[in-house]
Design a protein around this motif. Structure first.
Motif: not given
Length: 729
Positions: A89-98, A151-169
């Motif tokens: 859970i904490e690693l997902q949060n650090l990757a920016g995926m709350k 964490v840098a690697r996971l954050r990069d993966l999250a940036d590529r795989r997760c919704l952008g902030p506009s869509t997510a909101c």
């Protein structure tokens, strides 16, 4: 042999609601081996290493229910599977995926646990789970671990795989309205709602955004001409064919001028307040590199503003500000930019930051601005000397509450003229709290698919709920985006019940989809043979704009392996809690475990929905207390005490009395039809069991289908077709 390690036996992504939670989770079956004998308080230094690497663990409340709850458990002694849950859970949060949900439960086999963690993206979740295992083993074995690199690697993966902030909101806005969503691609194409009531978004574009309007907005010259024809103030200007022509246009229009690409975006290639031939020609080349044509316009003095128009309203507005540095007599301009501007914590290179870092080598507009002032990045300004770095800078300072009604009206008119339902209106004005005419303000661009981050995370001012505004625009007047959904769970008669329910709903005029073990159906037409009581087949129905209502069959295996295709249902049916020996594979071996699995169908019933439960099975009847909505019981035996108590309390029930299907409630009993009358209509078809008829009729009543229509449909329309293989597409 000593085996102190953590092994994954199986990792499954449960795509829909499941036995753990309403949301998708990653479920890992974990074998901790001999670590079963080593709780955390017996491993020297484990607490210190974990809290040193992951200080955010203090925010995990765990079962204690307060901040630091998990750390208390860690200090007192807990097992590696539970620790792995919280690390993931904490690693997902650090990757920016709350995320926040997690559970760890032991199975009947020693050392084997099921660990479930909420994840918003399967690939990111799996990467965090694996990294969590590696981190935990390093902490247990007192080995170094590269937490920053991980964490840098996971954050990069999250940036590529997760919704952008506009869509997510926007998706978050839908969640706040209890409107379901489906991600249709790995990008930002999202479906909100189900079936015929769905809408689609792609970032801040909606399926109400016309292609013609979008094309007009991408052509700045055409946009200006249309706006001007409707009385919207715009700067004079024209297309320039060459640097020399750009200078001629500047002289025609009158200096100073602004130069920009006709089809550019995000402010790239835009140069303002140009007054010399050299500046104009260089600005032309810069603009041409960012677009297909270049436009020269009258320069409008003032600050750039972005107004977000959604439907008939302006829902947010932001102002841009110039960026300056002040010399100290020692530092170069490049050094001053890094020290005075880029150290601002609001600046960064990702979408998480409201202001962009200023990178001279990557932004030709900055170099051009410096050249116009006769300085270079390597120059050292005198102490106190100011140097302009960016005109307007990032548009990220909220001014929504200061807008003058005239400004609002002009922005809404501009969006309407172009034909956009969601538009970013770029306006230049000295002060948006005053009418534009008083200050010669003008609209310089109209943008389709505008970015929303500046309104979500302004550098100054209040965030604006722009995602919710777009959702309210798409689903006005309390529309939910939902179609009637019926879920049928159990091992007895599910397909038969589902077929009858689908035909009863179809008799009301609704285009009805059915996913069951006999196949996938649209109306009476089978579009896919074979077992379609699955998440994937169910999603096909929910994504189909031609479906007004949908019926789904589930068994325990599909619930455990995939979860449900939908988030909530109008009607949930549970026929039985019969144990299946094959479920031992999932560590489901006791009746109470089966109860946990099948209760999920009742958990998904909407507050205004109905659970239709077989009262003849005491374990099924117990599920009534879990329903958020109301309950309708059905049984062959009219004398069951649970039915008497239910009806006395104002509930409804169905049962057989002298072969009559009877509906009972607090006001008495009403016969619906004689069961024997169905037999001629069913001639040549598989015989419906009376219990299955009761369940199907119970669903029809729960959907408020009138009794007379139910009676007529059962007499004339309802049959149980034998599966026929037809064209599969």
């Amino acid at each position: 042999m000593n085996r102190k390690t953590i092994e994954f036996l199986r990792v499954t992504h449960l795509d829909g609601p499941n036995i753990w939670t309403y949301r998708p989770v990653l479920e890992a079956w974990v074998d901790i081996g001999d670590l079963e004998d080593s709780p955390s308080n017996t491993i020297p230094g484990l607490y210190e290493r974990l809290t040193g690497w992951l200080p955010g663990l203090i925010e995990h409340r765990c079962g204690v229910g307060e901040r630091g709850g998990f750390l208390l458990r860690l200090r007192e002694g807990t097992w590696p599977a539970h620790i792995l849950e919280h690390i993931t859970i904490e690693l997902q949060n650090l990757a920016g995926m709350k995320v926040g949900f997690g559970k760890a439960r032991e199975t009947a086999e020693r050392g084997i646990y099921k660990v479930a963690v909420r994840t918003r993206n399967e690939q990111v979740g799996r990467a965090c789970l694996q990294a969590g295992r590696d981190l935990l083993m390093a902490a247990i074995e007192d080995r170094p671990f590269d937490i920053e690199g991980t964490v840098a690697r996971l954050r990069d993966l999250a940036d590529r795989r997760c919704l952008g902030p506009s869509t997510a909101c926007i998706v978050d806005g839908a969640v706040s309205r209890h409107i379901p969503s489906i991600r249709l691609t790995e990008g930002n194409l999202i479906q909100l709602g189900y079936g015929a009531r769905q809408r689609r978004i792609w970032t801040a574009e909606t399926d109400l955004t016309g292609a013609i309007a979008e094309s007009i907005a991408s052509d700045k010259d055409l946009t200006k001409r249309l706006l001007k024809s409707c009385g919207v103030p715009v700067p004079d200007g024209r297309i320039a064919e060459s640097p020399e022509d750009a200078w001629e246009a500047s002289e025609e229009i009158g200096l100073p001028v602004a130069i920009k690409p006709v089809d550019g975006n995000h402010g790239r290639g835009v140069s303002l307040d140009l007054a010399t031939r050299d500046d104009v020609e260089r600005a032309y080349r810069l603009a041409l590199a960012e677009g297909s044509e270049v436009i020269v316009e009258r320069y409008v003095p003032g600050n750039e503003h972005r107004l977000l128009v959604v439907g008939p309203r302006v829902v947010a507005a932001a102002r841009g500000e110039a960026a300056w540095v002040k010399g100290d007599g020692r530092s170069t301009i490049a050094e001053l930019i890094d020290r005075q501007l880029n150290t601002d914590p609001r600046r960064g290179v990702t979408e998480d930051y409201p202001l962009n870092r200023i990178l001279i080598d990557e932004d030709p507009a900055v170099s051009l601005e410096l050249a116009r002032q006769g300085v270079a990045p390597t120059d050292v300004p005198a102490a106190g000397q100011t140097v302009l770095i960016q005109r307007n800078g990032n548009v990220a300072f909220d001014v929504t509450d200061t807008l003058h009604p005239d400004v609002v009206e002009t922005a809404v008119l501009a969006a309407r003229v172009i034909g956009l339902d969601v538009a970013g209106i770029d306006m230049v004005a000295q002060d948006v709290s005053r009418p534009l005419a008083e200050q010669s303000g003008a609209i310089v661009e109209v943008n389709a698919g505008p970015g929303l981050l500046m309104h979500l995370k302004p550098a100054e001012g209040s965030p604006r709920p722009v995602g919710r505004a777009i959702v309210d625009h798409l689903f006005p007047d309390g529309e939910s985006g939902r179609i009637p959904i019926v879920g049928i769970s159990g091992s007895q008669g599910g397909a038969s019940i589902a077929h009858v329910v689908a035909q009863l709903i179809a008799c009301t005029g609704k285009r009805t989809g059915l996913a069951c073990r006999d196949g996938l159906y649209l109306g009476l037409r089978q579009v896919k043979p074979g077992n379609c009581a699955s998440w994937r087949a169910g999603r096909q129905l929910l994504m189909n704009r031609g479906v007004d209502a949908a019926v789904f069959e589930h068994d325990a295996r599909s619930i455990l392996h995939e979860g449900y295709a939908y988030d909530r249902c109008q009607v949930g049916v549970v026929t039985d809690l019969q144990m299946d020996a094959s479920l031992a594979e999932y560590y489901i071996r006791e009746p109470e475990q089966m109860y946990t699995v099948m209760r999920t169908q009742v958990d998904l019933v909407l507050p205004d929905g109905v659970a239709v439960l077989h009262a003849g099975d005491p374990a099924v009847a117990e599920l009534a207390s879990l329903c958020d909505g109301t309950v309708l019981f059905y049984a062959l035996d009219p004398g069951l005490p649970v039915i008497d108590m239910h009806c006395a309390g104002g509930g409804r029930a169905l049962f057989l009395h002298d072969n009559q299907v009877v509906v009972a409630g607090a006001t008495g009993e009403t016969p619906l039809f004689n069961l024997a009358a169905l037999h001629p209509a069913m001639s040549g078809k598989p015989m419906l069991q009376p219990l299955h008829v009761l369940a199907a009729v119970g669903v029809a009543l729960a959907l408020d289908i009138p009794p007379e229509l139910i009676r007529a449909a059962m007499d004339t329309c309802v049959s149980l077709p034998t599966p026929a293989i037809q064209t599969n597409y």
